[in-house]
Design a protein around this motif. Structure first.
Motif, PDB file in Angstrom:
ATOM      1  N   MET A 438       0.835  -1.216   0.000  1.00 17.09           N
ATOM      2  CA  MET A 438       0.000   0.000   0.000  1.00 17.09           C
ATOM      3  C   MET A 438       0.862   1.254   0.000  1.00 17.09           C
ATOM      4  SD  MET A 438      -3.389  -0.640   2.228  1.00 17.09           S
ATOM      5  CE  MET A 438      -4.361  -2.137   2.105  1.00 17.09           C
ATOM      6  N   LYS A 439       1.943   1.223   0.774  1.00 18.02           N
ATOM      7  CA  LYS A 439       2.810   2.407   0.812  1.00 18.02           C
ATOM      8  C   LYS A 439       3.443   2.657  -0.556  1.00 18.02           C
ATOM      9  CE  LYS A 439       4.089   3.390   5.540  1.00 18.02           C
ATOM     10  NZ  LYS A 439       4.980   3.104   6.669  1.00 18.02           N
ATOM     11  N   ASN A 440       3.777   1.578  -1.253  1.00 17.36           N
ATOM     12  CA  ASN A 440       4.362   1.748  -2.585  1.00 17.36           C
ATOM     13  C   ASN A 440       3.352   2.344  -3.563  1.00 17.36           C
ATOM     14  OD1 ASN A 440       6.850   0.836  -1.816  1.00 17.36           O
ATOM     15  ND2 ASN A 440       6.472  -1.295  -2.421  1.00 17.36           N
ATOM     16  N   ILE A 441       2.118   1.906  -3.427  1.00 19.89           N
ATOM     17  CA  ILE A 441       1.078   2.485  -4.276  1.00 19.89           C
ATOM     18  C   ILE A 441       0.954   3.977  -3.988  1.00 19.89           C
ATOM     19  CG2 ILE A 441      -1.409   2.520  -4.752  1.00 19.89           C
ATOM     20  CD1 ILE A 441      -1.403  -0.529  -4.218  1.00 19.89           C
ATOM     21  N   LYS A 442       0.904   4.284  -2.715  1.00 20.42           N
ATOM     22  CA  LYS A 442       0.787   5.693  -2.307  1.00 20.42           C
ATOM     23  C   LYS A 442       1.959   6.497  -2.874  1.00 20.42           C
ATOM     24  CE  LYS A 442       0.043   9.272   0.667  1.00 20.42           C
ATOM     25  NZ  LYS A 442      -1.060  10.199   0.549  1.00 20.42           N
ATOM     26  N   GLN A 443       3.158   5.941  -2.750  1.00 22.59           N
ATOM     27  CA  GLN A 443       4.374   6.610  -3.233  1.00 22.59           C
ATOM     28  C   GLN A 443       4.290   6.874  -4.746  1.00 22.59           C
ATOM     29  OE1 GLN A 443       6.885   7.678  -1.430  1.00 22.59           O
ATOM     30  NE2 GLN A 443       8.245   8.284  -3.124  1.00 22.59           N
ATOM     31  N   ALA A 444       3.736   5.903  -5.473  1.00 24.63           N
ATOM     32  CA  ALA A 444       3.664   6.030  -6.929  1.00 24.63           C
ATOM     33  C   ALA A 444       2.751   7.180  -7.349  1.00 24.63           C
ATOM     34  CB  ALA A 444       3.165   4.726  -7.535  1.00 24.63           C
ATOM     35  N   PHE A 445       1.645   7.334  -6.629  1.00 25.41           N
ATOM     36  CA  PHE A 445       0.706   8.400  -6.986  1.00 25.41           C
ATOM     37  C   PHE A 445       1.096   9.741  -6.370  1.00 25.41           C
ATOM     38  CE2 PHE A 445      -2.082   4.808  -7.876  1.00 25.41           C
ATOM     39  CZ  PHE A 445      -2.728   5.246  -9.024  1.00 25.41           C
ATOM     40  N   ASP A 446       1.619   9.668  -5.169  1.00 28.75           N
ATOM     41  CA  ASP A 446       1.752  10.894  -4.371  1.00 28.75           C
ATOM     42  C   ASP A 446       3.130  10.967  -3.720  1.00 28.75           C
ATOM     43  OD1 ASP A 446       1.154  13.170  -2.871  1.00 28.75           O
ATOM     44  OD2 ASP A 446       0.055  12.059  -1.329  1.00 28.75           O
ATOM     45  N   PRO A 447       4.171  11.136  -4.537  1.00 27.70           N
ATOM     46  CA  PRO A 447       5.533  11.068  -4.002  1.00 27.70           C
ATOM     47  C   PRO A 447       5.822  12.142  -2.947  1.00 27.70           C
ATOM     48  CG  PRO A 447       5.515  11.868  -6.280  1.00 27.70           C
ATOM     49  CD  PRO A 447       4.141  11.372  -5.980  1.00 27.70           C
ATOM     50  N   ASN A 448       5.128  13.259  -3.015  1.00 31.85           N
ATOM     51  CA  ASN A 448       5.395  14.316  -2.025  1.00 31.85           C
ATOM     52  C   ASN A 448       4.526  14.204  -0.779  1.00 31.85           C
ATOM     53  OD1 ASN A 448       7.365  15.725  -3.589  1.00 31.85           O
ATOM     54  ND2 ASN A 448       5.676  16.400  -4.921  1.00 31.85           N
ATOM     55  N   ASN A 449       3.695  13.169  -0.744  1.00 25.26           N
ATOM     56  CA  ASN A 449       2.791  12.969   0.386  1.00 25.26           C
ATOM     57  C   ASN A 449       1.987  14.226   0.723  1.00 25.26           C
ATOM     58  OD1 ASN A 449       1.531  11.537   2.437  1.00 25.26           O
ATOM     59  ND2 ASN A 449       3.088  12.091   3.963  1.00 25.26           N
ATOM     60  N   ILE A 450       1.340  14.766  -0.298  1.00 25.02           N
ATOM     61  CA  ILE A 450       0.500  15.935  -0.016  1.00 25.02           C
ATOM     62  C   ILE A 450      -0.977  15.572   0.103  1.00 25.02           C
ATOM     63  CG2 ILE A 450       2.059  17.628  -1.089  1.00 25.02           C
ATOM     64  CD1 ILE A 450       0.035  17.659  -3.483  1.00 25.02           C
ATOM     65  N   MET A 451      -1.361  14.380  -0.397  1.00 25.07           N
ATOM     66  CA  MET A 451      -2.779  14.034  -0.367  1.00 25.07           C
ATOM     67  C   MET A 451      -3.181  13.467   0.999  1.00 25.07           C
ATOM     68  SD  MET A 451      -4.149  14.992  -3.138  1.00 25.07           S
ATOM     69  CE  MET A 451      -5.714  14.443  -2.504  1.00 25.07           C
ATOM     70  N   ASN A 452      -3.950  14.249   1.711  1.00 27.14           N
ATOM     71  CA  ASN A 452      -4.480  13.834   3.009  1.00 27.14           C
ATOM     72  C   ASN A 452      -3.457  13.079   3.867  1.00 27.14           C
ATOM     73  OD1 ASN A 452      -6.486  13.930   4.874  1.00 27.14           O
ATOM     74  ND2 ASN A 452      -7.871  12.510   3.845  1.00 27.14           N
TER      75      ASN A 452
END
Ligand SMILES: Cc1cc2nc3c(=O)[nH]c(=O)nc-3n(C[C@H](O)[C@H](O)[C@H](O)COP(=O)(O)OP(=O)(O)OC[C@H]3O[C@@H](n4cnc5c(N)ncnc54)[C@H](O)[C@@H]3O)c2cc1C
Ligand code: SF4
Ligand code: SF4
Lengths: 471, 438
Positions: A438-452
């Motif tokens: 899941m973290k890898n998926i998140k990283q792929a879409f949102d590398p800067n961790n700005i989404m919620n």
């Protein structure tokens, strides 16, 4: 927040649609989750996907958090800003974009109120079944992002079973279209499913295509009371084993029944241990047959008393107990914390009994009701957040409830989502491999961790409590 | 001042009532100010309760934006029936206004209005009568035009002049109706200050309708303003004396009901028992008082008006009539069927329900004087639904609503085709045609 950023954002959405006063920031600092509150830096109401794309580009550049927010009714602190940032509202994006009676689909903007959508399609003889109890005010965008369930879930499934396509603005400003009106479509990964239940952590949903079905013509409702939890649970299992899938199969425990009766004085018998609400819809002869059969099964399994509603009005009356359950409980104490631990339906009785044991062990007051047919329970803790000592015991009790659910093959949340509240427990359910994927998926879409940020993934996972007999 | 304000919130605003709110948001779609501000959560019941709590807990300072959120609340209490947790929003906003009023000096505009309204007009009915008789003198002597420029109403903010145009003409003596029933019932009439002055005729008709049904009506002397406007504006401490005088005055076994014909007053009278709850001397009396309080429509139904109406022949020429709820009568007293039942039963009426009849018209006590902009928006929306229905008569149950709807009709230049009226006037006038004067 940096002045340039505010200026840029204001330029994109227009001054009229930027909120920044003290009162407004405070008004978007909470949702329906008890005890979570933090202020955002800015609140905006963009008018379309293009504006949102521009906003996200600015936010990516300046590493500013984005918190998408429907009506703020979620119960997992999903819209409480983690560390400031910009709350995005969809109040201006609440239109029906396309209503296709031939393909039985409807495409809407995320801000449409769930009930308004249901009323609209029903006025055309069609049906959108997911009906979270909050549908009067929740938005479809919120429903999709939480993959919300409802009272009709047993027969008709939950939100994800109706989402056919999405338009999503990604954190880099790209606009992604997934799925569509097609009944069949296997072109590549199923990205639509990925965004359903993503809780605003992967992108901003800006349009949703939903599947509709014909509106059932007829409905019948009944209730049954039991002197033991096991009798009620056995009834649930045997109804399903008899190949009846009712539209609704809801459960109330003794504490909830007492609370409802104190609140409404509608003559519920309070010396019973459990109550089931049974409902079927469809063709008249089938409905009648199913309801009679369910009542027979309830009686065979020791129901003390059963009642079939004569008409729609009486049906409303007997349904009221389930409808007011949460309110009736909320009246008893200043703070209510509603959980949604879920188990396979065969384990229902065991789960309710564990909840009762745990509530006694920690000396906290927990009443339980919920979607028995789905094994989705709402253990509801009545407490007072000013009482620190008790709040600690409440937390410990809930941890043990999650653990008990997992031990029975269940999950930490059936429909309310992880948010910030349950993030520390996610790994309990999906394990370290699940978290990594899941973290890898998140990283792929949102590398800067700005989404919620701060949602779904916790800084630290809670240590698992060891339950007697657990593993 | 911040610290003072926080302390004032701590003493005045009940934390337990605040904690009743579980922030579910179910109240949002019922709130006119939320809907009229493009769903601004800061202008919603949930937002306001959160703000009350935040100021009380010191999470945010009490600044202009916070104050505006409280000020913009209509006090219509549509959020209460919508709330599944039974949050007592009305009590909370009253306590909040009390807390603010205690610390803050009113702004100039508000102060002028407030001083006139609270210190002069509404304290004693005598003053109100005086003000009104002055006005009537002007109207009578044809000096109305001059008044509009320089007179009494210029003390009020500008937009009140729109309202002034729709003030009722001088009260005429009414013809009593013939008695048609013998409802063995004795009631006291709470006359209400606006009703007893500006709408004297309506009050006389109220008595006449009751007497027509054989109800024995007593009108105690020296009644005091009910205190609702004080309560809604954070002036309850100044208004409390009124409550006490009234419960004393009306504490009699002689009658079973205390009837009123103004929704705003009626709701407040119903809540005397809450407001005087902590005062041991008056608690019991206040409970008795509130229990006996009833609105005119409900009482007329109890006294058998519907039976009488059923005996009247239907008229060929029927008027298209609709009903605009009084927020307080509906949301606090929970009365909404009785007025509709009566209107439907009248022989000269073709009743049609107004879309959103239950939502506030923007009058809300003196709200339309203090918050003209939003009140105007809300009124415009109301007028849009009225225009869509095209009724000949819009019936209301509260003087504030009546003035507001009349102002709306005036503003929309619809006077030729429709009029607004108080429910009592409407019933009386409909029946008077049948009733031979006794
Ligand atoms: C009284 C009560 C009863 C409830 N009953 C049920 C029930 O029966 N079943 C059930 O499943 N839930 C229930 N809920 C929980 C809640 O109502 C649902 O989760 C609902 O779907 C949330 O909708 P919302 O519009 O309020 O979304 P919000 O709470 O505003 O947001 C929910 C999540 O979605 C994200 N989000 C919202 N819009 C978008 C978007 N356009 N793009 C990307 N992300 C977005 C947010 O960031 C957040 O993470 C209940 C809640 C309450 C208070
Ligand atoms: S409906 Fe009631 S409990 Fe829910 S947010 Fe509004 S006031 Fe609070
Ligand atoms: S009283 Fe009326 S205006 Fe005020 S919060 Fe409630 S519904 Fe909104």
């Amino acid at each position: 927040m940096n002045k340039t950023v505010i200026e840029k954002i204001t330029h994109i959405v227009g001054e009229k649609y930027v909120k920044s006063s003290t009162a407004q920031l405070l008004a978007y600092s909470y949702d329906a989750t008890a005890n979570f509150q933090r202020l955002p830096d800015l609140v905006i109401s963009p008018g379309n996907a293009e504006e949102i794309a521009e906003v996200l580009k600015v936010c990516s550049e300046y590493k500013i958090s984005i918190i998408p927010r429907g009506s703020g009714t979620n119960l997992a602190a999903g819209t409480v800003p983690y560390e400031g940032g910009i709350v995005i509202l969809f109040n201006r994006m609440d239109q029906i974009l396309n209503f296709d009676k031939e393909n039985l689909t409807i495409t809407v903007q995320p801000g449409i109120i769930s009930e308004n959508l249901c009323t609209f399609v029903e006025s055309h003889g069609l049906f959108y079944p997911p009906d979270p109890s909050s549908m009067r005010i929740s938005t479809i965008g919120g429903n999709v992002s939480e993959n919300s369930g409802g009272l009709r879930g047993l027969k008709y499934g939950v939100t994800k079973d109706y989402v056919k396509g999405l338009q999503v603005v990604l954190p880099n400003g790209d606009i992604l279209e997934t799925g569509g009106k097609l009944a069949k479509d296997v072109a590549g990964y199923d990205l639509t499913s990925l965004f359903v239940g993503a809780e605003g952590t992967l992108g901003v949903v800006t349009a949703i295509t939903l599947k509709l079905i014909p509106l059932p013509q007829y409905k019948m409702t009944s209730i049954a009371y039991f002197e033991s939890l096991e009798d009620a649970a056995r009834t649930v299992s045997s109804i399903i084993a008899n190949k009846i899938i009712p539209v609704t199969l809801e459960f109330l425990d003794k504490k909830t029944i007492i609370a409802v009766e104190q609140y409404m004085r509608i003559g519920l018998s309070t010396d019973v241990e459990a109550m089931l609400l049974l409902e079927q819809d469809g063709e008249m002869y089938q409905v009648e047959q199913d309801v009679n059969e369910m009542v027979r099964i309830a009686k065979d399994n020791g129901a003390l008393f059963t009642q079939i509603a004569k008409d729609a009005q009486e049906a409303e009356q007997i349904k009221i107990a389930r409808r007011v359950a949460l309110s009736a409980l909320a009246k008893l104490k200043p703070t209510v914390i509603l959980e949604d631990a879920t188990v396979p339906r065969s384990e229902l009785a065991k789960m309710v009994m564990s909840i009762n044991d745990i509530s006694e062990k920690y000396m906290v007051n927990i009443a339980t009701f919920g979607h028995a047919g789905d094994g989705n329970l709402h253990p509801t803790c009545l407490t007072d957040l000013r009482d620190e000592d008790e709040m600690q015991r409440v937390e410990a009790a809930f941890e043990e409830i999650f653990e008990a659910a997992l031990t029975l093959g269940g999950t930490i949340t059936g429909e309310h989502g992880v948010g910030e509240m349950k993030a520390p427990y996610l790994e309990w359910k999906i394990g370290p491999v699940g978290i990594t994927v899941m973290k890898n998926i998140k990283q792929a879409f949102d590398p800067n961790n700005i989404m919620n940020p701060g949602k779904v993934f916790a800084k630290e996972t809670k240590k698992r409590v060891v339950v007697d007999g657990g593993n | 001042m911040q610290q003072q304000m926080q302390q004032s919130f701590e003493t005045n605003v009940d934390e337990n009532l605040l904690l009743d709110c579980m922030r579910c948001g179910f109240c949002l779609p019922s709130c006119p100010t939320y809907l009229h501000t493009e769903q601004d959560e800061a202008q919603s019941p949930r937002g306001r309760i959160a703000l009350m709590k935040a100021v009380r807990d010191g999470i945010v300072p009490f600044d202009a934006s916070v104050e505006k959120s409280f000020d913009l609340c209509l006090g219509c209490r549509a959020c209460e029936p919508a709330c599944p947790a039974g949050v007592q929003y009305g009590a909370l906003i009253e306590q909040t206004r009390e807390a603010v009023q205690e610390v803050k000096h009113s702004s100039f505009l508000e102060k002028t209005t407030r001083t006139i309204v609270f210190n002069n007009l509404f304290v004693k009915q005598k003053n109100m009568e005086h003000a009104v008789s002055l006005l009537h003198f002007y109207q009578k002597t044809g000096m109305q035009k001059a008044v509009r420029k320089i007179g009494f109403l210029n003390l009020f903010p500008k937009h009140l002049k729109t309202m002034e145009a729709s003030l009722p003409p001088v009260a005429k003596k009414i013809q009593p109706l013939k008695q048609v029933k013998t409802a063995a019932m004795k009631v006291a009439f709470f006359t209400g200050c606006l009703m007893d002055t500006l709408y004297k005729e309506t009050n006389d008709k109220t008595v006449s309708l009751l007497q027509m049904l054989g109800v024995d009506v007593i009108i105690p002397d020296n009644q005091n303003c009910c205190g609702a406007l004080h309560g809604h504006s954070g002036e309850l401490k100044r208004g409390k004396q009124n409550l006490i005088l009234n419960v004393e005055l009306f504490d009699s076994d002689d009658y079973t009901y205390i009837v009123n014909n103004a929704g705003g007053c009626g709701a407040f009278l119903k809540e005397y028992e809450k407001h005087l709850h902590s005062d041991e001397r008056y608690r019991e009396k206040a409970i008795r008082f509130s229990k006996k309080t009833i609105d005119i429509s409900s009482l007329l139904v109890k006294a058998g008006l519907l039976d009488y109406l059923a005996t009247l022949p239907q008229q060929a020429n029927q008027t298209l009539v609709t009903y605009q709820d009084s927020c307080h009568l509906r949301n606090v007293n929970k009365v909404f069927n009785e007025p509709r039942m009566i209107l439907q039963a009248l022989p000269n009426v073709h009743f049609k329900e107004l879309q959103n009849a239950h939502t506030c018209c923007g009058s809300a006590g003196i709200y339309n004087l203090l918050q003209p902009a939003l009140a105007g928006d809300i009124l415009d929306a109301k007028m849009a639904t009225i225009k869509a229905l095209q009724p000949t008569v819009i019936v209301t149950a509260n003087p504030g609503c009546l003035l507001q709807i009349q102002a709306g009709i005036h503003k929309a230049k619809l006077e030729v085709s429709m009029r607004a009226t108080h429910i009592v006037d409407f019933i009386y006038n409909s029946i008077a045609k049948y009733s031979k004067i006794s």
